[in-house]
Design a protein around this motif. Sequence first.
Motif, PDB file in Angstrom:
ATOM      1  N   ILE A 124     -35.934 -27.266  -9.008  1.00  0.00           N
ATOM      2  CA  ILE A 124     -37.209 -26.590  -8.767  1.00  0.00           C
ATOM      3  C   ILE A 124     -37.946 -26.413 -10.082  1.00  0.00           C
ATOM      4  N   VAL A 125     -39.232 -26.753 -10.091  1.00  0.00           N
ATOM      5  CA  VAL A 125     -40.017 -26.645 -11.328  1.00  0.00           C
ATOM      6  C   VAL A 125     -41.217 -25.711 -11.170  1.00  0.00           C
ATOM      7  N   GLY A 126     -41.389 -25.151  -9.985  1.00  0.00           N
ATOM      8  CA  GLY A 126     -42.520 -24.237  -9.821  1.00  0.00           C
ATOM      9  C   GLY A 126     -42.253 -23.188  -8.763  1.00  0.00           C
ATOM     10  N   LEU A 127     -42.591 -21.943  -9.092  1.00  0.00           N
ATOM     11  CA  LEU A 127     -42.459 -20.818  -8.157  1.00  0.00           C
ATOM     12  C   LEU A 127     -43.781 -20.086  -8.168  1.00  0.00           C
ATOM     13  N   ALA A 128     -44.495 -20.134  -7.057  1.00  0.00           N
ATOM     14  CA  ALA A 128     -45.827 -19.516  -6.988  1.00  0.00           C
ATOM     15  C   ALA A 128     -46.702 -20.001  -8.144  1.00  0.00           C
ATOM     16  N   GLY A 129     -46.578 -21.292  -8.472  1.00  0.00           N
ATOM     17  CA  GLY A 129     -47.416 -21.875  -9.507  1.00  0.00           C
ATOM     18  C   GLY A 129     -46.915 -21.667 -10.933  1.00  0.00           C
ATOM     19  N   ILE A 130     -45.806 -20.999 -11.082  1.00  0.00           N
ATOM     20  CA  ILE A 130     -45.262 -20.741 -12.428  1.00  0.00           C
ATOM     21  C   ILE A 130     -44.017 -21.592 -12.638  1.00  0.00           C
ATOM     22  N   ASN A 131     -43.962 -22.276 -13.784  1.00  0.00           N
ATOM     23  CA  ASN A 131     -42.769 -23.059 -14.120  1.00  0.00           C
ATOM     24  C   ASN A 131     -41.858 -22.219 -15.006  1.00  0.00           C
ATOM     25  N   PRO A 132     -40.754 -21.731 -14.450  1.00  0.00           N
ATOM     26  CA  PRO A 132     -39.912 -20.820 -15.237  1.00  0.00           C
ATOM     27  C   PRO A 132     -39.232 -21.509 -16.419  1.00  0.00           C
ATOM     28  N   ASN A 133     -39.223 -22.855 -16.425  1.00  0.00           N
ATOM     29  CA  ASN A 133     -38.689 -23.552 -17.599  1.00  0.00           C
ATOM     30  C   ASN A 133     -39.502 -23.234 -18.850  1.00  0.00           C
ATOM     31  N   GLU A 134     -40.739 -22.794 -18.636  1.00  0.00           N
ATOM     32  CA  GLU A 134     -41.591 -22.474 -19.788  1.00  0.00           C
ATOM     33  C   GLU A 134     -41.288 -21.091 -20.352  1.00  0.00           C
ATOM     34  N   TRP A 135     -40.530 -20.319 -19.625  1.00  0.00           N
ATOM     35  CA  TRP A 135     -40.124 -19.019 -20.154  1.00  0.00           C
ATOM     36  C   TRP A 135     -39.008 -19.242 -21.168  1.00  0.00           C
ATOM     37  N   GLU A 136     -39.128 -18.593 -22.286  1.00  0.00           N
ATOM     38  CA  GLU A 136     -38.136 -18.760 -23.337  1.00  0.00           C
ATOM     39  C   GLU A 136     -36.759 -18.314 -22.842  1.00  0.00           C
ATOM     40  N   SER A 137     -35.756 -19.112 -23.180  1.00  0.00           N
ATOM     41  CA  SER A 137     -34.398 -18.682 -22.827  1.00  0.00           C
ATOM     42  C   SER A 137     -33.657 -18.297 -24.096  1.00  0.00           C
ATOM     43  N   GLN A 138     -32.699 -17.408 -23.941  1.00  0.00           N
ATOM     44  CA  GLN A 138     -31.926 -16.944 -25.087  1.00  0.00           C
ATOM     45  C   GLN A 138     -30.681 -17.809 -25.276  1.00  0.00           C
ATOM     46  N   GLY A 139     -30.720 -19.026 -24.751  1.00  0.00           N
ATOM     47  CA  GLY A 139     -29.597 -19.931 -24.955  1.00  0.00           C
ATOM     48  C   GLY A 139     -28.450 -19.643 -24.008  1.00  0.00           C
ATOM     49  N   PRO A 140     -27.238 -20.085 -24.362  1.00  0.00           N
ATOM     50  CA  PRO A 140     -26.096 -19.921 -23.468  1.00  0.00           C
ATOM     51  C   PRO A 140     -25.891 -18.456 -23.060  1.00  0.00           C
ATOM     52  N   PHE A 141     -25.440 -18.263 -21.864  1.00  0.00           N
ATOM     53  CA  PHE A 141     -25.101 -16.940 -21.321  1.00  0.00           C
ATOM     54  C   PHE A 141     -26.320 -16.051 -21.107  1.00  0.00           C
ATOM     55  N   ASP A 142     -27.515 -16.636 -21.074  1.00  0.00           N
ATOM     56  CA  ASP A 142     -28.712 -15.823 -20.826  1.00  0.00           C
ATOM     57  C   ASP A 142     -28.827 -15.572 -19.324  1.00  0.00           C
ATOM     58  N   TRP A 143     -28.554 -14.336 -18.902  1.00  0.00           N
ATOM     59  CA  TRP A 143     -28.648 -13.992 -17.479  1.00  0.00           C
ATOM     60  C   TRP A 143     -29.986 -13.353 -17.147  1.00  0.00           C
ATOM     61  N   ARG A 144     -30.727 -12.943 -18.179  1.00  0.00           N
ATOM     62  CA  ARG A 144     -31.950 -12.171 -17.924  1.00  0.00           C
ATOM     63  C   ARG A 144     -33.044 -13.030 -17.309  1.00  0.00           C
ATOM     64  N   ARG A 145     -33.097 -14.296 -17.738  1.00  0.00           N
ATOM     65  CA  ARG A 145     -34.195 -15.137 -17.246  1.00  0.00           C
ATOM     66  C   ARG A 145     -34.058 -15.364 -15.742  1.00  0.00           C
ATOM     67  N   LEU A 146     -32.837 -15.547 -15.268  1.00  0.00           N
ATOM     68  CA  LEU A 146     -32.641 -15.732 -13.834  1.00  0.00           C
ATOM     69  C   LEU A 146     -33.011 -14.451 -13.065  1.00  0.00           C
ATOM     70  N   ALA A 147     -32.673 -13.309 -13.629  1.00  0.00           N
ATOM     71  CA  ALA A 147     -33.066 -12.043 -12.993  1.00  0.00           C
ATOM     72  C   ALA A 147     -34.591 -11.959 -12.899  1.00  0.00           C
ATOM     73  N   ARG A 148     -35.280 -12.407 -13.965  1.00  0.00           N
ATOM     74  CA  ARG A 148     -36.762 -12.411 -13.937  1.00  0.00           C
ATOM     75  C   ARG A 148     -37.283 -13.342 -12.845  1.00  0.00           C
ATOM     76  N   VAL A 149     -36.629 -14.484 -12.680  1.00  0.00           N
ATOM     77  CA  VAL A 149     -37.063 -15.451 -11.662  1.00  0.00           C
ATOM     78  C   VAL A 149     -36.919 -14.839 -10.257  1.00  0.00           C
ATOM     79  N   HIS A 150     -35.815 -14.148 -10.029  1.00  0.00           N
ATOM     80  CA  HIS A 150     -35.650 -13.521  -8.718  1.00  0.00           C
ATOM     81  C   HIS A 150     -36.643 -12.373  -8.520  1.00  0.00           C
ATOM     82  N   ASP A 151     -36.978 -11.677  -9.608  1.00  0.00           N
ATOM     83  CA  ASP A 151     -38.047 -10.664  -9.518  1.00  0.00           C
ATOM     84  C   ASP A 151     -39.379 -11.329  -9.144  1.00  0.00           C
ATOM     85  N   LEU A 152     -39.632 -12.479  -9.757  1.00  0.00           N
ATOM     86  CA  LEU A 152     -40.882 -13.203  -9.476  1.00  0.00           C
ATOM     87  C   LEU A 152     -40.965 -13.599  -7.997  1.00  0.00           C
ATOM     88  N   ILE A 153     -39.861 -14.080  -7.442  1.00  0.00           N
ATOM     89  CA  ILE A 153     -39.842 -14.450  -6.019  1.00  0.00           C
ATOM     90  C   ILE A 153     -40.131 -13.217  -5.169  1.00  0.00           C
TER      91      ILE A 153
END
Length: 340
Positions: A124-153
Amino acid sequence: MDRAGGLRFLTVLAALFFSAAATADRDTINWDEVDLAAERRAIENFQRYDQLLQNVGWKLAQANWEFCDRVMPATGLHLQDMASYGSPQIARRALGLSGDFAVQTVAEGSPADLSNSLPSNREIVGLAGINPNEWESQGPFDWRRLARVHDLIDEAVEGYDSITLDFKDNNVAVIASVPVCATRFELMGKGKKALADGRRVVIGIEFPAFQYEEDEFAALLAHELAHNLLSHTAWLDRNKRKRRNVRMTEREADRLIPWLLANAGYDPRAGKRFFEKWGPNGDGGLFRNRSHDGWDERAEFVEAEIHQIEALIVQHDKADWRTHFQREIDPHQGLENGQR
Ligand SMILES: [Zn+2]
């Protein structure tokens, strides 16, 4: 607690998956030493457990929504983020992804499932028009970005009732939502804990009930979900975790099990069977300390609710626990405006 829980969840998960290649992303990976098929199987094994958890959690949270204080629209879609793994590069390649986001699971019977467009690991590359790949990740073991994605949904369906997904292959899907009791179900990659923190129910992958009958596993989830539906975390925060208080909230959670089960179409007696199966051999943890009743008493408390539940189901098709469930605690105790 929320933060620490999330961190623990994904760290151990990653460690479990990538024991061979766990040492995070190095600059160069010797791909000859990586068994991609084994890495993929490890991910798929985790997904099988998560699938059961999401299926049963969805049934309970959806079938009881009309009695819950906090209701939200939901799709039943859960994603995965490669950045949460110990080696994002290996995970990406094992699943054949170019970006970091793909379907993890869709809960059986949910709008995401009924869309027939969301098999596990579809990119998946887009959620409501937003590409979460463009959100900065903190590298390995970053769980926060996925939590943000589920918040976005959650926010998207809250505002528009549905969400548009863009797939890597240029296809698009619009996923509808339905009301559910507001709780997320999360699988912990290690351990046999079961806990509820007000917003989430978290179950360790080694909890024995994963191997029980589905309705008995549902009884475990129903107990944890009941803590959230009855706002026990907030009540205990206000009124202190004295042994007596904890015991009353545990008893309430037990007694609500058969109500939640019955509404979801499960046998309400599965709660009793869960305690009978788990209790004698259970290794303690949250179920065997002195703030809880013994497992045999707990089975009896569950059983004692059945008659009333079955009578309500016969009459109304649903067991309205919001109206008819007898509380052990005063839910308004400790609120500033007193007794409402
Ligand atoms: Zn409990």
